[in-house]
Design an enzyme around this catalytic site. Structure first.
Site, PDB file in Angstrom:
ATOM      1  N   LYS A 216       0.888  -1.166   0.006  1.00 19.14           N
ATOM      2  CA  LYS A 216       0.323   0.022   0.116  1.00 19.14           C
ATOM      3  C   LYS A 216       0.934   1.161  -0.142  1.00 19.14           C
ATOM      4  O   LYS A 216       0.406   2.300  -0.471  1.00 19.14           O
ATOM      5  CB  LYS A 216      -1.078  -0.275   1.114  1.00 19.14           C
ATOM      6  CG  LYS A 216      -2.346  -1.234   1.064  1.00 19.14           C
ATOM      7  CD  LYS A 216      -3.256  -1.030   2.184  1.00 19.14           C
ATOM      8  CE  LYS A 216      -4.348  -1.966   1.994  1.00 19.14           C
ATOM      9  NZ  LYS A 216      -5.294  -1.724   3.105  1.00 19.14           N
TER      10      LYS A 216
ATOM     11  N   GLY B 116      -0.015   1.667   8.990  1.00 18.17           N
ATOM     12  CA  GLY B 116      -0.704   1.979   7.813  1.00 18.17           C
ATOM     13  C   GLY B 116      -2.253   1.849   7.612  1.00 18.17           C
ATOM     14  O   GLY B 116      -2.876   2.457   7.270  1.00 18.17           O
TER      15      GLY B 116
ATOM     16  N   MET C 255     -10.573  -4.298  12.608  1.00 17.43           N
ATOM     17  CA  MET C 255     -10.507  -4.350  11.002  1.00 17.43           C
ATOM     18  C   MET C 255     -10.190  -5.666  10.424  1.00 17.43           C
ATOM     19  O   MET C 255     -10.093  -5.704   9.339  1.00 17.43           O
ATOM     20  CB  MET C 255      -9.406  -3.270  10.724  1.00 17.43           C
ATOM     21  CG  MET C 255      -9.937  -1.883  11.077  1.00 17.43           C
ATOM     22  SD  MET C 255      -8.677  -0.559  10.814  1.00 17.43           S
ATOM     23  CE  MET C 255      -8.406  -0.555   9.326  1.00 17.43           C
TER      24      MET C 255
ATOM     25  N   GLN D  81     -15.015  -0.962   1.173  1.00 21.47           N
ATOM     26  CA  GLN D  81     -13.965  -0.379   0.466  1.00 21.47           C
ATOM     27  C   GLN D  81     -14.039  -0.689  -0.944  1.00 21.47           C
ATOM     28  O   GLN D  81     -13.791   0.039  -1.941  1.00 21.47           O
ATOM     29  CB  GLN D  81     -12.691  -0.445   1.436  1.00 21.47           C
ATOM     30  CG  GLN D  81     -12.251  -1.927   1.546  1.00 21.47           C
ATOM     31  CD  GLN D  81     -11.452  -2.318   0.201  1.00 21.47           C
ATOM     32  OE1 GLN D  81     -11.155  -1.704  -0.527  1.00 21.47           O
ATOM     33  NE2 GLN D  81     -11.509  -3.641   0.016  1.00 21.47           N
TER      34      GLN D  81
END
Length: 280
Positions: A69, A134, A223, A253
């Protein structure tokens, strides 16, 4: 002659476990979009080359997962404010000149699942974000945009939490949100929503927040999803909280990325319900 469907992918290392190909195939089916979406395994030290090869095959966009990412953000010639704040991207789109535009839909997915899936308003609440890597960086901006009363970022390394808070200080002031950094040791206060963005669940480590941090009935959101999230969810349930894993974030997402690429909003809630049924 019928044109070939547009090509998209999810790139990561590893990638075989990814649910994204199923999710996007279902989005395409439900919205009548002609596309192919494939998993792409890139070497740990070969992300840029894999991305270039994908573009050469006609790739129009890709989702990016661990560990690429941060590198995805660096490969793009243009990026959204979300990427600039997070320093990481999970959605890349080919521009007309062949360059890449980077965005980060992780925070959009988290907010959508909290508000729509869990039925919780973030506005005016006290929120604890556990983690400063992140994953946390990708969601802090969209959480601030929801205008909670207060967000506390906590991390095992306090300096990382402080750096993340400093990077978002201007945005917090814009939305009139109190934004603080605290170390895990001596963490004080209780919260309406706790978001676990650490890797503790994945590694089977200790719960990253003290028991007293949860208000009665508070939302405790990990998450991660599946077995990786189970320890945190069990802990939250034992504390009288409302546990929720990150499967909804994954779907929402993906829906945000799909909308960026195709200009069509797919039915995320329907696909999430179908995916949960499949996994159960």
């Amino acid at each position: 002659m019928t044109a070939a469907p547009d090509l998209y992918c999810v790139v990561g290392h590893p990638i075989a476990h990814s649910r994204s190909p199923w999710i996007h195939a279902r989005f395409a089916e439900l919205t009548g979009q002609a596309l192919v979406y494939e998993p792409l395994l890139a070497p740990v030290d070969g992300f840029a080359a894999a991305l270039a090869a994908f573009a050469a095959r006609g790739g129009r966009g890709c989702n990016v997962t661990v560990p690429f990412k941060h590198e995805a953000a660096q490969c793009a010639s243009q990026s959204s404010q979300r990427v600039q704040l997070a320093g990481a991207a999970n959605t890349l789109t080919v521009q007309p000149d062949g360059s890449w535009h980077a965005d980060n839909t992780d925070g959009l997915g988290l907010v959508a699942d909290i508000v729509q899936g869990a039925g919780r308003s973030i506005a005016g609440c006290d929120l604890l974000l556990a983690g400063a890597g992140g994953a946390a960086a990708g969601v802090l901006g969209p959480l601030l945009a929801q205008q909670p009363r207060r967000i506390v970022v906590t991390n095992r390394t306090a300096a990382r939490a402080q750096a993340l808070v400093a990077r978002h200080a201007e945005l917090a002031a814009l939305h009139k949100v109190e934004l603080l950094a605290q170390g895990q040791q001596g963490l004080e206060g209780d919260f309406d929503i706790i978001v676990n963005a650490t890797a503790a669940s994945l590694a089977g480590g200790a719960i990253p927040v003290p028991a007293g941090a949860l208000r009665p009935g508070a939302l405790a959101y990990d998450m991660m999803y599946g077995p990786a999230a189970q320890g945190f969810l069990d802990w939250a349930r034992a504390q009288g909280g409302q546990p929720r894993d990150g499967l909804g974030m994954l779907v929402h997402q993906a829906a945000a990325a799909f909308a960026l690429w195709r200009g069509v909003q797919p039915p995320a809630q329907q696909v999430l319900a179908e995916l949960r049924k499949t996994l159960s």
